[in-house]
Design a protein around this motif. Structure first.
Motif, mmCIF file in Angstrom:
data_model
loop_
_atom_site.group_PDB
_atom_site.id
_atom_site.type_symbol
_atom_site.label_atom_id
_atom_site.label_comp_id
_atom_site.label_asym_id
_atom_site.label_seq_id
_atom_site.Cartn_x
_atom_site.Cartn_y
_atom_site.Cartn_z
ATOM 1 N N ASP A 45 -2.672 1.246 -12.330
ATOM 2 C CA ASP A 45 -1.529 0.421 -11.138
ATOM 3 C C ASP A 45 -2.827 1.140 -10.202
ATOM 4 O OD1 ASP A 45 0.530 -0.721 -9.408
ATOM 5 O OD2 ASP A 45 0.274 0.992 -8.357
ATOM 6 N N GLY A 46 -3.254 2.046 -10.261
ATOM 7 C CA GLY A 46 -4.479 2.380 -9.053
ATOM 8 C C GLY A 46 -5.968 1.409 -9.251
ATOM 9 N N ARG A 47 -5.894 1.280 -10.983
ATOM 10 C CA ARG A 47 -7.668 0.605 -11.360
ATOM 11 C C ARG A 47 -7.428 -0.614 -10.586
ATOM 12 N NH1 ARG A 47 -8.942 3.013 -17.060
ATOM 13 N NH2 ARG A 47 -10.726 0.689 -16.886
ATOM 14 N N LEU A 48 -6.290 -1.297 -11.033
ATOM 15 C CA LEU A 48 -5.806 -2.523 -10.929
ATOM 16 C C LEU A 48 -5.610 -3.403 -9.112
ATOM 17 C CD1 LEU A 48 -4.497 -5.586 -11.522
ATOM 18 C CD2 LEU A 48 -2.482 -4.949 -11.117
ATOM 19 N N ARG A 49 -4.852 -2.202 -8.244
ATOM 20 C CA ARG A 49 -5.674 -2.391 -7.003
ATOM 21 C C ARG A 49 -6.950 -2.211 -6.051
ATOM 22 N NH1 ARG A 49 -0.137 -1.589 -4.676
ATOM 23 N NH2 ARG A 49 1.352 -0.612 -5.421
ATOM 24 N N THR A 50 -7.834 -1.489 -6.846
ATOM 25 C CA THR A 50 -9.050 -0.881 -6.787
ATOM 26 C C THR A 50 -9.792 -2.502 -6.774
ATOM 27 O OG1 THR A 50 -8.886 1.045 -6.851
ATOM 28 C CG2 THR A 50 -11.181 -0.047 -7.268
ATOM 29 N N VAL A 51 -9.565 -3.183 -8.324
ATOM 30 C CA VAL A 51 -10.356 -3.961 -8.476
ATOM 31 C C VAL A 51 -9.414 -5.305 -7.421
ATOM 32 C CG1 VAL A 51 -10.317 -6.254 -10.184
ATOM 33 C CG2 VAL A 51 -10.852 -4.057 -10.708
ATOM 34 N N GLU A 52 -8.113 -5.298 -6.960
ATOM 35 C CA GLU A 52 -8.024 -6.784 -6.398
ATOM 36 C C GLU A 52 -8.216 -6.714 -4.584
ATOM 37 O OE1 GLU A 52 -3.592 -5.402 -6.300
ATOM 38 O OE2 GLU A 52 -3.713 -6.333 -7.781
ATOM 39 N N GLY A 53 -8.922 -5.081 -4.520
ATOM 40 C CA GLY A 53 -9.531 -5.155 -2.531
ATOM 41 C C GLY A 53 -10.816 -5.581 -3.244
ATOM 42 N N THR A 54 -11.683 -5.013 -4.019
ATOM 43 C CA THR A 54 -13.070 -5.394 -4.373
ATOM 44 C C THR A 54 -13.160 -7.237 -4.691
ATOM 45 O OG1 THR A 54 -13.636 -3.691 -5.147
ATOM 46 C CG2 THR A 54 -15.232 -5.411 -6.350
ATOM 47 N N SER A 55 -12.010 -7.610 -5.327
ATOM 48 C CA SER A 55 -12.093 -8.857 -5.332
ATOM 49 C C SER A 55 -11.537 -9.572 -4.162
ATOM 50 C CB SER A 55 -11.413 -9.768 -7.188
ATOM 51 O OG SER A 55 -9.837 -9.183 -6.393
ATOM 52 N N GLY A 56 -10.647 -9.338 -3.963
ATOM 53 C CA GLY A 56 -10.931 -9.812 -2.080
ATOM 54 C C GLY A 56 -12.319 -10.269 -1.616
ATOM 55 N N GLN A 57 -12.437 -9.239 -1.550
ATOM 56 C CA GLN A 57 -14.202 -8.236 -0.173
ATOM 57 C C GLN A 57 -14.903 -9.318 -0.990
ATOM 58 O OE1 GLN A 57 -14.769 -4.384 -0.793
ATOM 59 N NE2 GLN A 57 -14.081 -4.084 0.554
ATOM 60 N N ALA A 58 -15.239 -9.624 -2.252
ATOM 61 C CA ALA A 58 -16.392 -11.151 -2.949
ATOM 62 C C ALA A 58 -15.375 -12.299 -3.056
ATOM 63 C CB ALA A 58 -16.095 -10.359 -4.199
#
Length: 103
Positions: A45-58
């Motif tokens: 879940d933590g890794r997923l939240r990190t990926v979601e944040g990164t993809s939102g920035q991208a």
């Protein structure tokens, strides 16, 4: 006719004990196993939240780049028109110079 049940009390006791003891897991065992799975889920879940944040920035950067590219394209279209106008003027002046006699 023979009976399918064993006649020996020892064999019967072993069968009953085996079935009775192998039945269910204890609550403690189940809780331990669930805790391990929950830990893995929390990590994912933590890794997923990190990926979601990164993809939102991208996505935001890509949208900004697309907007900038569109503005650059519009400016290029405007400059192309101006360059074409200047090129026509230069060609007209060159033709006028060729028509005038020297001298």
């Amino acid at each position: 006719m023979r009976s399918s049940f064993p006649k020996s009390p020892t064999v019967a006791l072993i069968l009953i004990a085996g079935v009775g003891l192998s039945g269910c897991a204890t609550k403690g065992f189940v809780r331990e196993q669930i805790a391990v799975v929950n830990t893995r889920i929390d990590g994912m879940d933590g890794r997923l939240r990190t990926v979601e944040g990164t993809s939102g920035q991208a996505l935001a950067q890509a949208q900004a780049a697309a907007g900038q590219a569109q503005q650059n394209g519009q400016r290029l279209d405007q400059l192309t028109g101006r360059v074409d106008g200047i090129d026509q003027q230069v060609q007209q002046q060159a033709q006028q110079r060729q028509r005038k006699p020297r001298g």
